[in-house]
Design an enzyme around this catalytic site. Structure first.
Site, PDB file in Angstrom:
ATOM      1  N   ASP A  98      13.694 -20.805  58.903  1.00  0.00           N
ATOM      2  CA  ASP A  98      14.670 -19.401  59.796  1.00  0.00           C
ATOM      3  C   ASP A  98      15.964 -20.015  58.552  1.00  0.00           C
ATOM      4  OD1 ASP A  98      15.137 -22.474  60.113  1.00  0.00           O
ATOM      5  OD2 ASP A  98      16.588 -21.786  61.876  1.00  0.00           O
ATOM      6  N   GLU A 133      20.395 -29.717  50.390  1.00  0.00           N
ATOM      7  CA  GLU A 133      19.445 -29.113  51.115  1.00  0.00           C
ATOM      8  C   GLU A 133      18.216 -28.322  50.613  1.00  0.00           C
ATOM      9  OE1 GLU A 133      19.489 -26.611  54.840  1.00  0.00           O
ATOM     10  OE2 GLU A 133      20.856 -26.208  53.248  1.00  0.00           O
TER      11      GLU A 133
END
Ligand SMILES: *[C@@H]1O[C@H](CO)[C@@H](O)[C@H](O)[C@H]1NC(C)=O
Ligand SMILES: *[C@@H]1O[C@H](CO)[C@@H](O)[C@H](O)[C@H]1NC(C)=O
Ligand SMILES: *[C@@H]1O[C@H](CO)[C@@H](O)[C@H](O)[C@H]1NC(C)=O
Length: 544
Positions: A285, A478
């Site tokens: 997403d 991340e």
């Protein structure tokens, strides 16, 4: 210069254990906040690090987050709707602040605190808290667990597994995250694989025996709720997709989704919201991958996740079916073993017919609307290699040619998520650790020395990017920008430090290639060994 990896690893573990003993027990603050924490699972007697939380409360609450002084105010939870409603007006209760009462789920009358997603929450691998409440969502946990196992933290892994299994027993599937409004969506199905890694590490057949039916239940969810039939060349094939048939904006991005929907005619808004949720379920997403086929890849409003049959989802399920077959065989249930073997064979045939492209030498998402494969590059196109979901060993070397043809090997900082720069975070120029792993360990299955060498080189590129950024910022991230070797960007929130799956993948690659990897840059040559040691220690101690 090469790293003296095994030595440093040992050193790291030694130091790590000593420094952990001084820390307070992990659940102290937690129980002070919510007295319902009786099912809290913390393997206290083991070598685990106290900087990690694994909690499970009666209310749907599974947390894996760092100890944080801000914990009582900042962690949010999902709770069953009835208690959520009765508590949501109680501002002195920590539950109250984080609940989203019933009406929100239809997106009609969201309380303002939900609309703005003000309530922060711990996420894996962060020293501070984020707005989005992503605790153990997406498939982070699988890579986190691989890293934990390499760090000899099998008991912690069992705790995490138990949490997931409890969720399946309670809800029939693993929700997208630890909040009530995530219950309608799941996340990529890696639970069976997590179990396999734990069992391979510990041989705890009792644990497998105790939980095999729950694993089966989770796979049933994908069969009952996420199956799609594809008619091709007179045959009908059953495959899976991400699909969340619920309307309303995503509560965690309420106002953004509402604004986005306002750009569309009213009749199309509910469908848009469902597709956004399916995108969240996929873990990508968002990405142009879910926009392909629409006139404008920059317009998130044309997302149609559920109209694609994704390669990676089906590869994960194929792998899960194979693992279930071997689990049942191990437990002596030959009927179930044969059933899962046959499910896997059917899926293999369906993937071969619908997703595989012989000429290009890879698998591609299949578009249900136009009946065509999506020939764009994504690392997920090679996920069947990683998942062992192929019958002809020659496909691994075809994949190498595919990567060469797509000019992916020219990126020296890592493999991009796609070659489209849309501003979405699962697109160029972002590289994500799990996607590196999919390609690298997929290629490493080849018997050809050349393909093996490319796998190594890709691992080397990625580790060097991790290491160089770590040298500058003293943090793991991340995601990374593989156009310049810096932390990544784009998408709906700021890039996160930490970070569980990045650390897990770094440990996997160092475990595989530790004898050959080099830090290799001018910068790294100048910095003292202690930075390398700190990097490893960071991985071992300060995560997920
Ligand atoms: C509100 O929450 C506090 C703290 O959890 C609790 O002691 C109190 O009984 C709650 N009040 C109501 C009306 O539920
Ligand atoms: C899955 O499908 C069943 C049967 O149609 C339904 O009752 C259940 O609510 C669905 N689960 C989710 C999460 O949508
Ligand atoms: C194996 O799992 C069971 C729970 O199913 C647990 O009680 C036991 O302690 C575990 N054994 C080991 C060696 O971790």
């Amino acid at each position: 210069r090469t790293w003296e990896l095994p030595l440093l690893l040992l050193l790291g573990l030694g130091l790590g254990l000593r420094s952990q003993e001084a820390l307070p027990p992990p659940c102290e603050r937690f129980t002070a906040t919510g007295s319902s924490c009786i099912r809290f699972r913390w393997p206290s007697s083991t070598l685990t690090t106290s900087s990690l939380w694994i909690c499970h409360c009666l209310q749907l609450q599974t947390k894996s987050c760092r100890v944080s002084a801000r914990w009582p105010r900042s962690t949010t939870i999902a709770s069953p709707s009835s208690s959520c409603r009765s508590l949501s007006s109680n501002t002195s209760s920590p539950w109250g602040r984080s609940c989203c009462p019933g009406p929100l789920r239809t997106g009609k009358t969201a309380p303002s605190f939900c609309r703005r997603s003000l309530t922060p929450s711990c996420a894996p691998g962060q020293s501070s808290c984020t707005r989005s409440g992503r605790s153990w969502e997406r498939r982070d946990s699988y890579w986190v667990m691989e890293g934990l196992l390499l760090s000899e933290m099998a008991e912690t892994v069992r705790g995490m597994l138990q949490n997931f299994l409890d969720l399946v027993k309670t809800y029939g599937h693993i929700p997208n995250g630890g909040r009530i409004y995530y219950l309608q969506r799941s996340q990529p199905p890696l639970l069976t694989l997590m179990m396999d890694r734990y069992i391979a590490h510990t041989s705890n057949t009792t644990f497998l025996q105790d939980n095999i039916e729950t694993l089966a239940l989770e796979l049933d969810f994908w069969t009952v709720n996420r199956t799609v039939s594809v008619n091709l060349g007179g045959e009908s094939y059953i495959l899976n997709r991400y699909y969340v048939p619920y309307g309303g904006p995503r509560p965690e991005s309420y106002s953004k989704d509402e604004e986005l929907a306002n750009t569309l005619p009213e009749g199309q808004r509910e469908a848009l919201w469902a597709e956004l949720k399916a995108g969240a379920e996929s873990g990508w997403d968002f990405s142009s991958r879910w926009l392909v086929g629409s006139p404008n890849l920059d317009l998130l409003s044309s997302i149609h996740t559920s109209k694609q049959v994704p390669v990676d989802l089906n590869a994960f399920l194929c792998q899960a079916e194979e693992l279930m077959s071997s689990f049942y065989a191990r437990l002596g249930d030959n009927v179930q073993a044969a059933r899962y073997k046959s499910l896997r064979d059917q899926r293999l045939a369906a993937m071969q017919a619908v997703l595989w492209d012989e000429q290009k030498g890879a698998w591609f998402d299949y578009n249900l609307e136009n009946g065509k494969k999506n020939f764009e590059f994504y690392p997920s196109n090679l996920s069947p290699l990683w998942a062992g979901c192929f019958s002809d060993p020659g496909v691994v070397d075809k994949a190498l040619k595919y990567l060469q043809d797509s000019q992916i090997l020219t990126y020296q900082y890592g493999i991009p998520s796609s070659v489209r720069n849309t501003g979405q975070q699962w697109d160029f120029p972002n590289g994500w650790a799990p996607l590196q792993d999919l390609v690298i360990r997929g290629l490493a299955k080849s018997h050809s020395p050349q393909t093996q060498e490319v796998a190594f080189q890709l691992a080397q590129n990625w580790i060097r990017t991790n290491f160089d950024v770590y040298s500058q910022k003293l943090a793991m991230y991340e995601k990374y920008d593989i156009s310049n070797g810096q932390p990544g960007g784009g998408g709906e929130y700021e890039v996160q430090e930490g970070f569980g799956w990045t650390n897990g993948v770094a440990l996997i690659l160092m475990d595989h290639y530790g004898d050959r990897l080099t830090s290799g840059t001018q910068l790294a040559f100048l910095i003292p060994h202690c930075l390398v040691a700190a990097f490893l220690l960071h991985l071992l101690l300060r995560w997920p």
